[in-house]
Design a protein around this motif. Structure first.
Motif, PDB file in Angstrom:
ATOM      1  N   THR A   1     119.991 125.108  27.258  1.00 60.20           N
ATOM      2  CA  THR A   1     119.817 125.543  28.640  1.00 60.20           C
ATOM      3  C   THR A   1     118.750 126.630  28.686  1.00 60.20           C
ATOM      4  N   ASP A   2     118.486 127.165  29.878  1.00 59.47           N
ATOM      5  CA  ASP A   2     117.512 128.241  30.016  1.00 59.47           C
ATOM      6  C   ASP A   2     118.192 129.587  29.816  1.00 59.47           C
ATOM      7  N   ALA A   3     117.489 130.502  29.153  1.00 57.80           N
ATOM      8  CA  ALA A   3     118.078 131.790  28.799  1.00 57.80           C
ATOM      9  C   ALA A   3     118.573 132.552  30.014  1.00 57.80           C
ATOM     10  N   ASP A   4     117.823 132.510  31.121  1.00 62.49           N
ATOM     11  CA  ASP A   4     118.209 133.302  32.285  1.00 62.49           C
ATOM     12  C   ASP A   4     119.363 132.688  33.068  1.00 62.49           C
ATOM     13  N   LEU A   5     119.800 131.491  32.688  1.00 59.50           N
ATOM     14  CA  LEU A   5     120.955 130.866  33.343  1.00 59.50           C
ATOM     15  C   LEU A   5     122.265 131.253  32.667  1.00 59.50           C
ATOM     16  N   VAL A   6     122.183 131.897  31.500  1.00 60.64           N
ATOM     17  CA  VAL A   6     123.382 132.326  30.777  1.00 60.64           C
ATOM     18  C   VAL A   6     123.752 133.730  31.262  1.00 60.64           C
ATOM     19  N   PRO A   7     124.865 133.904  31.959  1.00 62.82           N
ATOM     20  CA  PRO A   7     125.237 135.231  32.469  1.00 62.82           C
ATOM     21  C   PRO A   7     125.381 136.238  31.338  1.00 62.82           C
ATOM     22  N   ALA A   8     124.910 137.436  31.566  1.00 68.19           N
ATOM     23  CA  ALA A   8     124.968 138.481  30.545  1.00 68.19           C
ATOM     24  C   ALA A   8     126.412 138.770  30.155  1.00 68.19           C
ATOM     25  N   GLY A   9     126.663 138.812  28.850  1.00 67.11           N
ATOM     26  CA  GLY A   9     127.973 139.189  28.340  1.00 67.11           C
ATOM     27  C   GLY A   9     129.044 138.131  28.439  1.00 67.11           C
ATOM     28  N   THR A  10     128.687 136.915  28.865  1.00 70.09           N
ATOM     29  CA  THR A  10     129.704 135.860  29.037  1.00 70.09           C
ATOM     30  C   THR A  10     129.304 134.589  28.301  1.00 70.09           C
ATOM     31  N   ARG A  11     128.693 134.752  27.129  1.00 71.89           N
ATOM     32  CA  ARG A  11     128.177 133.600  26.399  1.00 71.89           C
ATOM     33  C   ARG A  11     129.261 132.563  26.130  1.00 71.89           C
TER      34      ARG A  11
END
Length: 377
Positions: free
Chosen positions: A212-222
């Motif tokens: 996926t795209d890096a900016d679509l991964v919410p911070a701290g909720t990998r």
């Protein structure tokens, strides 16, 4: 300073080792520089049937034969491919670091000199490179430098060699319990959030990854994001049997420009890296290393010892453009999620690509732009 080598190859990965082996077998003095890298995320790599002839049987490398590809990609549902039937042989998982160790041993057996020290910087004068290594006082001298340093980092040899990124892809992955003891299938599945990839890893484990795209991964909720996305796909069962934490690695498509300089050329991922959808990272590295070595040792090099590599670099760019065109077509087949940010970006990039003239599509967090490669090879 030591007596000059014919070629110094920076990076003992598949591309660097393949190049060094081919050069050494032609009777050239070769130095292979740098330590082996043990990176867990490479456990999901697969070597395609087209380059299996360059390697020993999969059992020698602890690789797992991959005969089938099961794809739930386009709108027509599940598709199955039989690689054995199509090509005459199966693919095989690239068991790292066993593959790298095998290739390095082959290179040493061919007569290269391996120096497991980090390359700090290089300079060139009078057609000779001086390569400065960590912990070694005297620089190493070579007539030509082949850079096989992989995806990341700056070039230690050419200051102006800049890496350009075409997307923001990352891979979220973990090892999970295998579905079957004798599974020899690679699974692909598109989803609203990107696409999934699962391949046997051996010892009752599978490598499961979301691209996926890096900016679509919410911070701290990998982990939560990974499991939420998996729950919306055929891989729901896999998240119930995790064997490792969710990890993340860079998977951006990128291109290094320029593609050649006097006495220097990058190969493999150091030249350009494709997203995991291409599935040919190790295969391309091996072939690229061998092809560059054969060019350097052939009598067809246009200017003898100066090695005018512009035509070689131009041919490489043409191949990259063909691969990007095929990738855009493959992404265009996914139409199920018209509101998906991930897929709308791919459609926009494909539209720009189709309108561009000898241009490659580069994306940053704010816009997509077309960058001409004319003059940049």
């Amino acid at each position: 300073m030591t007596a000059p080598f014919d070629v110094a190859v920076i990076g003992p990965g598949p591309a660097g080792c393949a190049c060094a082996i081919e050069l050494a077998r032609a009777g050239w003095r070769v130095a292979l520089l740098g330590p082996l890298i043990d990176d867990d995320c490479r456990s999901g790599e697969v070597i395609g049937p087209n380059v299996r002839r360059y390697l020993p049987a999969e059992k020698a490398l602890n690789g797992i034969p991959i005969r089938f590809v099961a794809s739930e990609w386009a709108d027509q549902g599940l598709e199955m491919r039989d690689l054995q039937l199509e090509t005459g042989r199966a693919a095989v998982t690239a068991a790292r670091p066993a593959l790298d160790q095998y290739l390095l041993a082959e290179a040493c057996g061919a007569g290269i000199r391996h120096i497991a020290a980090k390359v700090l910087w290089c300079s060139r004068d009078d057609a000779t490179w001086r390569i400065h290594l960590a912990g070694i006082a005297a620089p190493l001298a070579a007539r030509f430098v082949v850079e096989a340093t992989g995806r990341g980092g700056r070039s230690p040899a050419v200051d102006g060699a800049k890496r350009h990124y075409l997307d923001r892809l990352v891979v979220l992955w973990r090892l999970v319990a295998a579905e079957g003891a004798d599974d020899n299938t690679l699974h692909l599945a598109a989803s609203a959030d990107g696409w999934w990839y699962r391949v046997p890893n051996g010892h009752g484990r599978d490598f499961l990854a979301l691209v996926t795209d890096a900016d679509l991964v919410p911070a701290g909720t990998r982990t939560g994001f990974f499991e939420m996305c998996a729950a919306r796909t055929e891989f729901t069962a896999d998240i119930t049997t995790p064997l490792t934490p969710v990890r993340i690695t860079d998977a951006r498509t990128s291109l290094r420009l320029p593609q050649s300089a006097p006495g220097w050329i990058p190969i493999g991922d150091a030249a350009f890296s494709l997203d995991p959808l291409s599935g040919d990272g190790v295969s391309r590295a091996l072939v690229d290393g061998i092809e560059i070595a054969r060019f350097l040792t052939s009598g067809s090099a246009p200017d003898g010892p100066t090695w005018d590599l512009r035509d070689v670099a131009a041919d490489r760019m043409r191949r990259l453009m063909r691969q990007l065109s095929a990738r855009f077509d493959y992404y265009a087949a996914v139409t199920r999620w018209p509101e998906s940010v991930f897929w709308s970006r791919r459609r926009s990039a494909a539209d720009l690509y189709k309108r561009g003239d000898k241009a490659i599509i580069f994306q940053d967090p704010r816009r997509a732009t077309a960058l001409s490669i004319d003059g940049g090879i």
